[in-house]
Write an enzyme that holds these catalytic residues in place. Structure first.
Site, short mmCIF file in Angstrom:
data_model
loop_
_atom_site.label_atom_id
_atom_site.label_comp_id
_atom_site.label_asym_id
_atom_site.label_seq_id
_atom_site.Cartn_x
_atom_site.Cartn_y
_atom_site.Cartn_z
N PHE A 130 31.68 31.80 51.07
CA PHE A 130 31.96 30.43 50.63
C PHE A 130 32.18 30.47 49.11
O PHE A 130 31.36 31.03 48.37
CB PHE A 130 30.78 29.53 50.99
CG PHE A 130 31.10 28.07 50.87
CD1 PHE A 130 31.70 27.39 51.91
CD2 PHE A 130 30.80 27.37 49.71
CE1 PHE A 130 32.00 26.04 51.81
CE2 PHE A 130 31.09 26.02 49.60
CZ PHE A 130 31.70 25.35 50.66
N ASP A 201 22.25 32.46 52.03
CA ASP A 201 22.75 31.09 52.06
C ASP A 201 22.74 30.63 53.52
O ASP A 201 23.46 31.19 54.36
CB ASP A 201 24.16 31.02 51.46
CG ASP A 201 24.60 29.58 51.25
OD1 ASP A 201 24.16 28.70 52.03
OD2 ASP A 201 25.39 29.32 50.32
N TYR A 226 22.99 18.23 53.71
CA TYR A 226 23.91 17.23 54.30
C TYR A 226 24.67 17.72 55.51
O TYR A 226 25.42 16.98 56.10
CB TYR A 226 24.90 16.72 53.24
CG TYR A 226 25.66 17.79 52.49
CD1 TYR A 226 26.77 18.42 53.05
CD2 TYR A 226 25.27 18.15 51.20
CE1 TYR A 226 27.45 19.39 52.36
CE2 TYR A 226 25.97 19.12 50.49
CZ TYR A 226 27.05 19.74 51.07
OH TYR A 226 27.73 20.71 50.39
N LYS A 227 24.50 19.00 55.87
CA LYS A 227 25.23 19.51 57.04
C LYS A 227 24.37 19.28 58.29
O LYS A 227 24.15 18.16 58.69
CB LYS A 227 25.59 20.97 56.82
CG LYS A 227 26.66 21.11 55.73
CD LYS A 227 26.96 22.54 55.34
CE LYS A 227 28.05 22.56 54.27
NZ LYS A 227 28.13 23.84 53.55
N ARG A 375 38.75 23.97 62.63
CA ARG A 375 37.34 24.37 62.79
C ARG A 375 36.57 23.27 63.52
O ARG A 375 36.71 22.09 63.22
CB ARG A 375 36.72 24.62 61.41
CG ARG A 375 35.33 25.20 61.48
CD ARG A 375 34.78 25.45 60.09
NE ARG A 375 34.58 24.19 59.37
CZ ARG A 375 33.85 24.10 58.24
NH1 ARG A 375 33.31 25.18 57.72
NH2 ARG A 375 33.69 22.94 57.66
C1 LIG Z 1 28.50 23.85 52.25
C2 LIG Z 1 28.13 25.11 51.57
C3 LIG Z 1 27.73 25.11 50.23
C4 LIG Z 1 27.75 23.82 49.47
O1 LIG Z 1 27.26 23.89 48.19
P1 LIG Z 1 27.06 22.52 47.38
O2 LIG Z 1 26.42 22.93 46.14
O3 LIG Z 1 26.25 21.61 48.25
O4 LIG Z 1 28.40 21.89 47.19
C5 LIG Z 1 27.36 26.31 49.67
N1 LIG Z 1 27.39 27.46 50.37
C6 LIG Z 1 27.79 27.50 51.66
C7 LIG Z 1 27.80 28.78 52.43
C8 LIG Z 1 28.17 26.32 52.29
O5 LIG Z 1 28.57 26.34 53.58
#
Ligand SMILES: *Cc1c(COP(=O)(O)O)cnc(C)c1O
Length: 416
Positions: A130, A201, A226-227, A375
């Protein structure tokens, strides 16, 4: 093989998680296959937030830091998250964003490594990770005056790349595009043998697949609120630091909420003894409160059941795609073996963007990811097997009628 909608309805009738759907305020006519990007609104959130606003903020004013226990909310929410991740309550704190938390942990770990060794120079991560994870690592490298260097390898090569010149690794448990899931315990074991700390992560895994940080020997982790945790847009994130590491890591963002005694107002920074040292400044109480409600949607639910249903939903989707959309050129890029797969499926298609827009227009919400992926995320708390049937049949209809060719589906939005 499930060959009819009524067979799906039969599965829904015997689904042990069916009761949990009622915990969410889902709009009519929507099949939501994007809970991996933004979890839906729990029914309790609006009422609870109204109480926090009117009674605690409005009537209680500043007294509520004590009387409503706002001051302990990041710890309380962290404790709840810990319970879902196989960690102890004092190993997780809710704070900041995933990006900021990763910055804190990577920076703190590299400082600690530098004190002990000068030969470990590599930050190991994955090609295709990511982007924010890679950007944060790049930013930390710049902040250290280029004393470290990033090494990226393919997901399948991470294990072999954990060598004695690695300072730390930044690994995403489930890949946001492919849905590939690492064997956390195995990588942790290899990393420990080589004296390497992995920062995991969990953004695309926690809440959707079983995660046991303690059992799997994880030392550091960050993840999203938030996910799958349903905390609302931009919800606070969290971080995990295994107890034995907490004393040796110091947050580079030495804010007063990470101080041992914030309300002594001392001039010198002294980090709090435990996980609190990884807080920085005043948390958003409204957002933190919403996250706590989001986490309550998991009350009384076993992760074994979540996992079983997640795989059943995704296998059904994949099967129906093969059988009903096989002629349209979709190619699933997710790993086939269950033990290597998270809770999502991505299909490549040259017209992926327009097809996804046409699908969303019909109430089937997934998302588009570069370069050519549709997705779909599978969230067992509120999805029904009949939803999966309907989603694939609507996709089939979009392809048969070629409705994705309308001009309005071709225009790129700012957020995909
Ligand atoms: C969604 C996601 C993020 C999001 O990071 P934010 O700081 O909340 O924007 C980070 N890493 C991964 C792997 C994600 O899927």
């Amino acid at each position: 093989m499930i060959a009819s909608r009524s067979a799906c309805e039969e599965l829904d009738r015997s689904d042990s998680l069916a009761f949990a759907r009622d915990r969410f305020a889902l709009p009519e006519g929507v099949i939501y296959l994007d809970g991996n990007s933004l979890g839906p609104l729990p029914k309790e959130t609006a009422g609870r937030l109204a109480r926090t606003i009117e009674q605690e903020w409005g009537a209680g004013l500043i007294r509520s830091w004590n009387s409503a226990d706002w001051i302990n909310l990041p710890r309380r929410v962290g404790g709840r998250i810990a319970g879902l991740l196989g960690a102890d309550a004092d190993e997780v704190i809710a704070a900041d964003s995933t990006s900021v938390n990763l910055f804190k942990l990577v920076s703190a770990t590299l400082s600690s490594v530098r004190r002990q060794s000068t030969s470990r120079r590599l930050i190991l991560s994955e090609q295709g990770n990511f982007p924010t994870d890679l950007y944060i690592a790049q930013g930390v490298v710049r902040a250290t005056g280029e004393q470290f260097e990033i090494k990226l390898v393919d997901a399948g090569e991470v294990e072999a790349a954990i060598t004695p010149d690695v300072a730390m690794a930044v690994i995403t448990h489930v890949d946001y595009r492919t849905g590939h899931m690492h064997d956390m315990a195995e990588l942790n074991a290899v990393a420990r043998r080589h004296g390497v700390i992995i920062a995991w992560d969990l953004s695309h895994s926690a809440g959707a697949v079983p995660v046991d940080l303690g059992q799997s020997g994880a030392q550091l982790a960050v993840g999203c609120g938030y996910k799958y945790f349903n905390g609302g847009p931009g919800a606070p994130a969290y971080l995990y630091v295994e107890k034995s590491l907490q004393q040796q890591l110091e947050s580079p963002l030495a804010g007063w909420f990470g101080h041992a005694a914030p309300f002594d107002f001392a001039a010198e920074y002294t980090p709090a003894p435990g996980i609190d040292r990884f807080q920085c400044g005043t948390p958003s109480i409204l957002a933190m409160q919403a996250l706590e409600i989001g986490l309550q949607t998991f009350d009384g639910v076993a992760f074994a059941d979540i996992r079983r249903k997640s795989l059943a939903l995704s296998d059904l989707f994949w099967n129906l795609m093969d059988n009903h959309c096989g002629e349209f050129g979709f190619n699933c890029i997710a790993p086939r073996p269950h033990e290597r797969r998270g809770s999502q499926l991505s299909f490549s298609h040259p017209q992926a963007y327009a097809i996804m827009q046409a699908l969303i227009d019909r109430g089937v919400i997934g998302d588009f990811r570069q370069p050519d992926l549709l997705r779909f995320g599978f969230t067992p708390l509120y999805l029904r097997f009949a939803d999966i049937w309907d989603a694939v049949m609507i996709l089939r209809d979009v392809m048969l009628t070629e409705s994705w060719k309308y001009g309005r589906f071709q225009q790129r939005n700012a957020v995909t």
